[in-house]
Design a protein around this motif. Structure first.
Motif, PDB file in Angstrom:
ATOM      1  N   GLY A 148      39.309   9.222  15.710  1.00  0.00           N
ATOM      2  CA  GLY A 148      39.912   8.378  14.686  1.00  0.00           C
ATOM      3  C   GLY A 148      41.401   8.233  14.968  1.00  0.00           C
ATOM      4  N   SER A 149      42.060   7.409  14.173  1.00  0.00           N
ATOM      5  CA  SER A 149      41.512   6.749  13.014  1.00  0.00           C
ATOM      6  C   SER A 149      40.752   5.462  13.335  1.00  0.00           C
ATOM      7  CB  SER A 149      42.660   6.402  12.046  1.00  0.00           C
ATOM      8  OG  SER A 149      43.599   5.536  12.671  1.00  0.00           O
ATOM      9  N   SER A 150      40.827   4.997  14.580  1.00  0.00           N
ATOM     10  CA  SER A 150      40.134   3.765  14.963  1.00  0.00           C
ATOM     11  C   SER A 150      38.675   4.064  15.302  1.00  0.00           C
ATOM     12  CB  SER A 150      40.842   3.112  16.153  1.00  0.00           C
ATOM     13  OG  SER A 150      42.223   2.948  15.907  1.00  0.00           O
ATOM     14  N   SER A 151      38.006   4.733  14.388  1.00  0.00           N
ATOM     15  CA  SER A 151      36.671   5.274  14.652  1.00  0.00           C
ATOM     16  C   SER A 151      35.663   4.185  14.983  1.00  0.00           C
ATOM     17  CB  SER A 151      36.194   6.063  13.432  1.00  0.00           C
ATOM     18  OG  SER A 151      37.143   7.009  13.011  1.00  0.00           O
ATOM     19  N   GLY A 152      35.548   3.186  14.108  1.00  0.00           N
ATOM     20  CA  GLY A 152      34.529   2.169  14.283  1.00  0.00           C
ATOM     21  C   GLY A 152      34.744   1.288  15.502  1.00  0.00           C
ATOM     22  N   SER A 153      35.984   0.928  15.779  1.00  0.00           N
ATOM     23  CA  SER A 153      36.253   0.081  16.938  1.00  0.00           C
ATOM     24  C   SER A 153      35.889   0.805  18.229  1.00  0.00           C
ATOM     25  CB  SER A 153      37.723  -0.346  16.962  1.00  0.00           C
ATOM     26  OG  SER A 153      38.000  -1.262  15.932  1.00  0.00           O
ATOM     27  N   GLY A 154      36.278   2.075  18.341  1.00  0.00           N
ATOM     28  CA  GLY A 154      35.940   2.846  19.533  1.00  0.00           C
ATOM     29  C   GLY A 154      34.440   3.015  19.689  1.00  0.00           C
ATOM     30  N   ALA A 155      33.739   3.323  18.592  1.00  0.00           N
ATOM     31  CA  ALA A 155      32.293   3.523  18.643  1.00  0.00           C
ATOM     32  C   ALA A 155      31.561   2.223  18.947  1.00  0.00           C
ATOM     33  CB  ALA A 155      31.793   4.123  17.332  1.00  0.00           C
ATOM     34  N   ALA A 156      32.014   1.108  18.352  1.00  0.00           N
ATOM     35  CA  ALA A 156      31.352  -0.179  18.571  1.00  0.00           C
ATOM     36  C   ALA A 156      31.426  -0.598  20.038  1.00  0.00           C
ATOM     37  CB  ALA A 156      31.967  -1.253  17.684  1.00  0.00           C
ATOM     38  N   VAL A 157      32.585  -0.443  20.655  1.00  0.00           N
ATOM     39  CA  VAL A 157      32.730  -0.803  22.061  1.00  0.00           C
ATOM     40  C   VAL A 157      31.961   0.181  22.940  1.00  0.00           C
ATOM     41  CG1 VAL A 157      34.374  -1.112  23.965  1.00  0.00           C
ATOM     42  CG2 VAL A 157      34.925  -1.978  21.681  1.00  0.00           C
ATOM     43  N   GLY A 158      32.016   1.471  22.602  1.00  0.00           N
ATOM     44  CA  GLY A 158      31.289   2.468  23.374  1.00  0.00           C
ATOM     45  C   GLY A 158      29.785   2.321  23.289  1.00  0.00           C
ATOM     46  N   ASP A 159      29.295   1.702  22.217  1.00  0.00           N
ATOM     47  CA  ASP A 159      27.855   1.534  22.010  1.00  0.00           C
ATOM     48  C   ASP A 159      27.383   0.124  22.340  1.00  0.00           C
ATOM     49  OD1 ASP A 159      25.424   2.889  21.168  1.00  0.00           O
ATOM     50  OD2 ASP A 159      25.406   1.518  19.454  1.00  0.00           O
ATOM     51  N   PHE A 160      28.188  -0.681  22.999  1.00  0.00           N
ATOM     52  CA  PHE A 160      27.820  -2.044  23.397  1.00  0.00           C
ATOM     53  C   PHE A 160      27.549  -2.950  22.193  1.00  0.00           C
ATOM     54  CE2 PHE A 160      26.571   0.796  26.843  1.00  0.00           C
ATOM     55  CZ  PHE A 160      27.160   0.197  27.936  1.00  0.00           C
ATOM     56  N   GLN A 161      28.216  -2.674  21.067  1.00  0.00           N
ATOM     57  CA  GLN A 161      28.079  -3.539  19.894  1.00  0.00           C
ATOM     58  C   GLN A 161      29.155  -4.612  19.866  1.00  0.00           C
ATOM     59  OE1 GLN A 161      27.517  -1.403  16.199  1.00  0.00           O
ATOM     60  NE2 GLN A 161      26.410   0.261  17.210  1.00  0.00           N
ATOM     61  N   ALA A 162      30.157  -4.474  20.690  1.00  0.00           N
ATOM     62  CA  ALA A 162      31.207  -5.475  20.888  1.00  0.00           C
ATOM     63  C   ALA A 162      31.891  -5.139  22.209  1.00  0.00           C
ATOM     64  CB  ALA A 162      32.225  -5.449  19.745  1.00  0.00           C
ATOM     65  N   PRO A 163      32.388  -6.149  22.930  1.00  0.00           N
ATOM     66  CA  PRO A 163      33.049  -5.852  24.206  1.00  0.00           C
ATOM     67  C   PRO A 163      34.516  -5.474  24.050  1.00  0.00           C
ATOM     68  CG  PRO A 163      32.953  -8.207  23.908  1.00  0.00           C
ATOM     69  CD  PRO A 163      32.251  -7.601  22.710  1.00  0.00           C
ATOM     70  N   ILE A 164      35.108  -5.879  22.916  1.00  0.00           N
ATOM     71  CA  ILE A 164      36.528  -5.636  22.667  1.00  0.00           C
ATOM     72  C   ILE A 164      36.695  -5.142  21.242  1.00  0.00           C
ATOM     73  CG2 ILE A 164      38.784  -6.761  22.339  1.00  0.00           C
ATOM     74  CD1 ILE A 164      38.019  -8.689  24.597  1.00  0.00           C
ATOM     75  N   GLY A 165      37.551  -4.154  21.059  1.00  0.00           N
ATOM     76  CA  GLY A 165      37.865  -3.655  19.731  1.00  0.00           C
ATOM     77  C   GLY A 165      39.362  -3.550  19.550  1.00  0.00           C
ATOM     78  N   LEU A 166      39.829  -3.841  18.339  1.00  0.00           N
ATOM     79  CA  LEU A 166      41.228  -3.619  17.990  1.00  0.00           C
ATOM     80  C   LEU A 166      41.359  -2.314  17.233  1.00  0.00           C
ATOM     81  CD1 LEU A 166      42.586  -7.067  16.708  1.00  0.00           C
ATOM     82  CD2 LEU A 166      42.453  -6.198  19.047  1.00  0.00           C
ATOM     83  N   GLY A 167      42.314  -1.506  17.634  1.00  0.00           N
ATOM     84  CA  GLY A 167      42.651  -0.292  16.917  1.00  0.00           C
ATOM     85  C   GLY A 167      44.135  -0.275  16.624  1.00  0.00           C
ATOM     86  N   THR A 168      44.609   0.827  16.113  1.00  0.00           N
ATOM     87  CA  THR A 168      46.041   1.058  15.950  1.00  0.00           C
ATOM     88  C   THR A 168      46.317   2.505  16.339  1.00  0.00           C
ATOM     89  OG1 THR A 168      45.876   1.778  13.631  1.00  0.00           O
ATOM     90  CG2 THR A 168      46.208  -0.588  14.040  1.00  0.00           C
ATOM     91  N   GLN A 169      47.560   2.802  16.656  1.00  0.00           N
ATOM     92  CA  GLN A 169      47.936   4.193  16.961  1.00  0.00           C
ATOM     93  C   GLN A 169      49.295   4.516  16.366  1.00  0.00           C
ATOM     94  OE1 GLN A 169      46.643   6.195  20.456  1.00  0.00           O
ATOM     95  NE2 GLN A 169      48.692   6.892  20.992  1.00  0.00           N
ATOM     96  N   THR A 170      49.303   5.581  15.578  1.00  0.00           N
ATOM     97  CA  THR A 170      50.538   6.148  15.036  1.00  0.00           C
ATOM     98  C   THR A 170      50.706   7.577  15.556  1.00  0.00           C
ATOM     99  OG1 THR A 170      50.108   4.857  13.044  1.00  0.00           O
ATOM    100  CG2 THR A 170      51.871   6.470  12.902  1.00  0.00           C
TER     101      THR A 170
END
Length: 440
Positions: A148-170
């Motif tokens: 996390g905190s970009s949990s869903g974006s990382g998981a979606a791309v890692g699971d082939f549910q989307a080719p690109i994900g946007l996250g943020t980092q603080t």
């Protein structure tokens, strides 16, 4: 047998759509079928409306070929702290349940103009600021966190549910999920991509992050977001004859056996491919960088979450309340020290890492820990977030449970395209010879 569209990278899908071999609607249907098959386990999406996705895909198919953008039809998973005018933005907070902004964030405006298919909103920790995990699981082992905190974006791309994900980092909210999910994660130089229209935690730390399954796709995004170095990078970069360095950093005592072995193997692979690899360390007077980062983070949180505290104290987490109430008793003097020391450190570290093609550093302490209550440690990431250096997580290695572990490459500030050029060649080696193979 042809590869299912959902398994292809953005670059591969673009080639098929541009050649007429695949429609955006067919592509969207393939992704939706993948999500339907996997969503009960991975739970990556905070908001997804299949009917809206298909409607938008059909609209994109009607765009004349000569009017199509560089990301035409490519699906983007968007972290749910980034405003989208046609979808809720709820920050995983009860205080914002059903919240729907009427404007797009700057990043979404740019992606839409490039022809991207904004697919849905992905899960996050509350306001992208807490360590309490959302319901999302790691696609490679559902008993473990995706980070996390970009949990869903990382998981979606890692699971082939989307080719690109946007996250943020603080702190480590892009690089850590990249490592845990076995994908490429790129945190560009701070302030290289507009953060307008996303929930702000810290103005001096927040950075938009990008997830893909190839460096080609990161290059596509870098073009769209106009990331440019002062000098054009060497597009034909070769590992052989180049100089790299390993920097374990002052946080090394927190390393686990998986990352320790991955760092050693990464250096061995580069040497085997003809590179020179040194070992370097931070000057002793910068050993407090993790503490300074924490001071800035928690001090900025006092300001960022004060409005939510005043309006909805009973609906936000204790971790956020503690920041607003300054339970850590961070003084203004400590705040000034942290700001000034970090600022002084930046050119020193730029010079240190600038002597090399890139510097290898740990992405995470080890493979994704068991359980989803916590998103894991960001200990190795905060340093680079504070320093504003670009960072790319390269997948390819694994821990004792065959869960993915990535290694990060860092470069001086505003050497983003250089880092991607180096990351492309290093990624080819690590992916082919690092030893980790995804099961799904």
């Amino acid at each position: 047998m042809a590869t299912e569209p959902y398994r292809q990278t953005a670059s591969e899908v673009l080639a098929r759509i541009n050649s007429g071999d695949l429609t955006v609607e067919q592509y969207a249907q393939s992704l939706l079928a993948r999500i339907k098959a996997r969503d009960a386990v991975v739970k990556a999406w905070a908001y997804l409306d299949p009917a809206r996705v298909i409607e938008e895909a059909k609209r994109l198919d009607q765009v004349p070929i000569d009017e199509r953008g560089p990301l035409h039809g490519v699906a983007i998973a968007v972290k749910d702290v980034i405003y989208t005018k046609d979808m809720p933005t709820q920050f995983n907070s009860p205080a914002y349940e059903g919240h729907g902004p009427t404007v797009d964030a700057a990043s979404i405006m740019i992606l839409r103009q490039a022809g991207a298919l904004i697919f849905g909103k992905t899960t996050t920790t509350e306001f992208a600021a807490t360590t309490q995990g959302p319901i999302t699981t790691n696609p490679h082992d559902s008993s473990r966190t995706p980070g996390g905190s970009s949990s869903g974006s990382g998981a979606a791309v890692g699971d082939f549910q989307a080719p690109i994900g946007l996250g943020t980092q603080t702190g480590g909210s892009t690089i850590r999920p990249g490592s845990f999910n076995g994908i490429y994660a790129f945190k560009p130089t701070w302030n290289s991509i507009s953060r307008e229209g996303q929930k702000i935690y810290s103005l001096i730390l927040d950075t938009l992050g990008l997830y893909t399954r190839s460096v080609d796709d990161l290059e596509l995004l870098a073009d769209v977001f106009k990331l440019e170095d002062d000098m054009a990078p060497d597009r034909d970069f070769k590992v052989m004859g180049s100089k790299f360095a390993v920097c374990k950093t002052m946080v090394w005592p927190q390393v686990g056996p998986g990352t320790a072995a991955a760092m050693e193997k990464a250096a061995e692979l580069l040497r085997a491919h003809g590179a020179e690899v040194d070992e370097i360390g931070f000057p002793e007077d910068l050993n407090d960088l993790p503490r300074w980062h924490s001071t800035v983070l928690n001090s900025d949180g006092r300001v960022a979450f004060l409005p939510d505290y005043c309006a909805s104290k009973g609906k936000i987490s204790k971790q956020l309340i503690d920041q607003v109430e300054n339970r850590g008793r961070i003084s203004r003097a400590a705040q000034l020290e942290a700001f000034d020391k970090i600022a002084t450190a930046r050119p020193v570290v730029d010079e240190m890492v600038g002597k090399y093609a890139a510097v290898l550093v740990p992405s995470v302490p080890d493979e994704a820990p068991e359980g989803i209550d916590s998103t894991g440690s960001a200990a190795f990431n905060g340093i680079w977030t504070a320093l504003h250096n670009p960072v790319i997580n390269i997948p390819g290695f694994h821990g004792g449970n065959n869960m993915p572990i990535g290694i990060s490459l860092v470069a001086p500030r505003y050497y983003d395209r250089h880092l991607l050029a180096v990351g492309r060649r290093v990624g080819e080696i690590f992916e082919q010879e690092g030893g980790w193979k995804p099961k799904n």
